[in-house]
Design an enzyme around this catalytic site. Structure first.
Site, PDB file in Angstrom:
ATOM      1  NE  ARG A  32      26.238   7.522 -61.213  1.00 56.12           N
ATOM      2  CZ  ARG A  32      26.361   6.788 -62.321  1.00 56.12           C
ATOM      3  NH1 ARG A  32      26.569   5.495 -62.258  1.00 56.12           N
ATOM      4  NH2 ARG A  32      26.278   7.373 -63.494  1.00 56.12           N
ATOM      5  CE1 TYR A  48      15.670   7.429 -36.275  1.00 57.06           C
ATOM      6  CE2 TYR A  48      15.420   6.658 -38.520  1.00 57.06           C
ATOM      7  CZ  TYR A  48      15.778   7.642 -37.631  1.00 57.06           C
ATOM      8  OH  TYR A  48      16.231   8.842 -38.098  1.00 57.06           O
ATOM      9  CG  ASP A  86      18.309  -0.439 -37.914  1.00 57.76           C
ATOM     10  OD1 ASP A  86      19.419  -0.361 -37.346  1.00 57.76           O
ATOM     11  OD2 ASP A  86      17.622   0.557 -38.208  1.00 57.76           O
ATOM     12  CE  LYS A  91      21.466   8.105 -35.867  1.00 55.83           C
ATOM     13  NZ  LYS A  91      20.332   7.199 -36.050  1.00 55.83           N
TER      14      LYS A  91
HETATM   15  C1  LIG Z   1      19.363   7.019 -37.018  1.00 62.10           C
HETATM   16  C2  LIG Z   1      18.794   5.712 -37.339  1.00 62.10           C
HETATM   17  C3  LIG Z   1      18.458   5.373 -38.664  1.00 62.10           C
HETATM   18  C4  LIG Z   1      18.611   6.329 -39.826  1.00 62.10           C
HETATM   19  O1  LIG Z   1      19.943   6.655 -40.061  1.00 62.10           O
HETATM   20  P1  LIG Z   1      20.440   8.096 -40.658  1.00 62.10           P
HETATM   21  O2  LIG Z   1      21.916   7.906 -40.756  1.00 62.10           O
HETATM   22  O3  LIG Z   1      20.027   9.147 -39.693  1.00 62.10           O
HETATM   23  O4  LIG Z   1      19.775   8.248 -41.977  1.00 62.10           O
HETATM   24  C5  LIG Z   1      17.956   4.094 -38.885  1.00 62.10           C
HETATM   25  N1  LIG Z   1      17.762   3.218 -37.877  1.00 62.10           N
HETATM   26  C6  LIG Z   1      18.057   3.526 -36.597  1.00 62.10           C
HETATM   27  C7  LIG Z   1      17.832   2.513 -35.521  1.00 62.10           C
HETATM   28  C8  LIG Z   1      18.581   4.776 -36.282  1.00 62.10           C
HETATM   29  O5  LIG Z   1      18.856   5.092 -35.005  1.00 62.10           O
END
Ligand SMILES: *Cc1c(COP(=O)(O)O)cnc(C)c1O
Length: 381
Positions: A53, A105, A177, A202
């Site tokens: 972990r 998001y 982000d 993504k």
């Molecule tokens: C998809 C996404 C997230 C969240 O990520 P997950 O892997 O789906 O939990 C956060 N920020 C942006 C800009 C995203 O496109």
């Protein structure tokens, strides 16, 4: 040559030098053990490996690839992007003040609103792409400034260096982000951000088969980073070794995929921009886009694979167009090798998304095929 001097294509293709030391394999193995042995004197066989972990060589190798791509001091992987978002906000003390970009998001905003309310954190949502609005918000002291650039689904661009200056003057940590940009196009830490976050589900993984999130920092000794690292270790939001291994495999082609996706997205944006049935195209690659100048400064080699298009007509027409598409899969998410289309208003009806907005995630298919598909869908049956 020091690995940190290598270009992204080399770092990614060779997984930051990872091989299988035991077998001599060119590709590293997957280490699944949840616990590690001790010697007869009870000393650890490997002092950095006690329990799975938080301590796993496959996860560390995937983190090392991302650390080098981001030019970061340290990198931590999480089981999803949202787990990475949550790790940052959980590091804030009760009663902290957080400035968060509006219109980002939806999953982030929804969770952050709820979390801040429960923890007594003062949350201020600000249109951070508007420099004067962010300047105003940063006049009083704050603990965290959170931006998303380019933003999803509005494709707004925030000047990272300017935001870092404002955040630091307010005494806040700047977290970016950069999911839609990927570390190939933008390295926010180089522009003064303290922490960069990605949903690695993504484009970083790129094959629509792994959920993962990642945080990387400029200063490993910073109090917030220490709190984040301790939280992952103690609370256990750890990615599984198999996912980490798949991620490393996916990342080998990341720069190549991003290059192709950006070229395809640009061609599609230009096609849509010139189409009579289109009201507006939101894509920082277009010279007419309000974010173009800043995007050109802080994005290298392209403007990303995400774009939104506002159609003329009504909701029913927009849904008809979506229904007629043959190559674009109707699904949420972005950054995969296959193109996706989403009617965002159906997913988040109460957040001001136009009923005629379609969000496109452009993959690595042939641009001509994708444009022909859009053309037939826009023309109608
Ligand atoms: C998809 C996404 C997230 C969240 O990520 P997950 O892997 O789906 O939990 C956060 N920020 C942006 C800009 C995203 O496109």
């Amino acid at each position: 040559m020091k690995n940190d001097q290598l270009k992204p294509a080399t770092i990614a293709a060779q997984a930051a030098g990872a091989t299988d030391k035991q077998t001599g394999g060119v590709v590293p193995g997957i280490h699944l053990s949840t616990t590690y042995q001790r010697e007869p004197d009870y000393g650890l066989t490997r002092p950095d490996n006690v329990y799975g972990r938080d301590q796993n060589d496959t996860v560390r190798q995937a983190e090392e690839v991302l650390r080098q791509l981001e030019n970061a001091a340290a990198t931590l992987l999480f089981p999803t992007g949202m787990a990475a978002v949550a790790a940052v906000f959980r590091a804030l003390p009760d009663g902290a003040r957080a400035i968060v970009q509006s219109g980002i998001y939806w999953g982030t905003l929804k969770w952050v609103r709820d979390f801040c309310a429960r923890r007594g954190i003062i949350l201020e949502e600000v249109e951070a792409a508007d420099a004067s609005a962010l300047t105003e918000a940063c006049r009083s002291s704050a603990d965290l400034v959170w931006i998303e650039t380019p933003s999803n689904p509005w494709l707004k661009v925030v000047d990272i260096a300017a935001a870092a200056g404002l955040a630091h003057k307010a005494g806040a940590v700047l977290v970016v982000d950069a999911t839609a940009a990927t570390p190939v196009l933008t390295r926010p830490l180089d522009h003064g951000a303290d922490i960069v976050m990605h949903s690695a589900s993504k484009a970083i993984n790129g094959h629509t088969d792994v959920l993962a999130g990642v945080l990387s920092c400029r200063d490993q000794g910073a109090a917030m980073w220490q709190a984040i690292a301790m939280d992952r270790h103690d609370a256990g939001a750890i990615i599984g070794p198999f996912e980490a291994w798949l991620l490393m495999r996916g990342m080998r082609t990341l720069p190549l995929r991003v290059e192709r996706m950006c070229a395809n997205a640009m061609a599609i944006a230009q096609f849509l921009d010139a189409h009579g049935g289109v009201e507006a195209v939101l894509y920082p690659g277009l010279e007419s886009d309000p974010g173009h100048a800043i995007a050109s400064q802080q994005m290298r080699g392209g403007y990303g694979s995400l774009l939104s298009v506002v159609l003329k007509g009504d909701r029913a027409h927009a849904l008809d167009v979506v229904g007629r598409l043959r190559l674009f899969h109707r699904a949420t998410s972005l950054g995969g090798v296959e193109s996706l289309v989403e009617h965002r208003h159906t997913i988040e009806p109460h957040t001001g998304i136009p009923e005629t907005l379609l969000r496109l995630s452009v993959g690595i298919e042939d641009a001509g095929d994708l444009i022909a598909d859009l053309a037939q869908a826009l023309e109608g049956a």
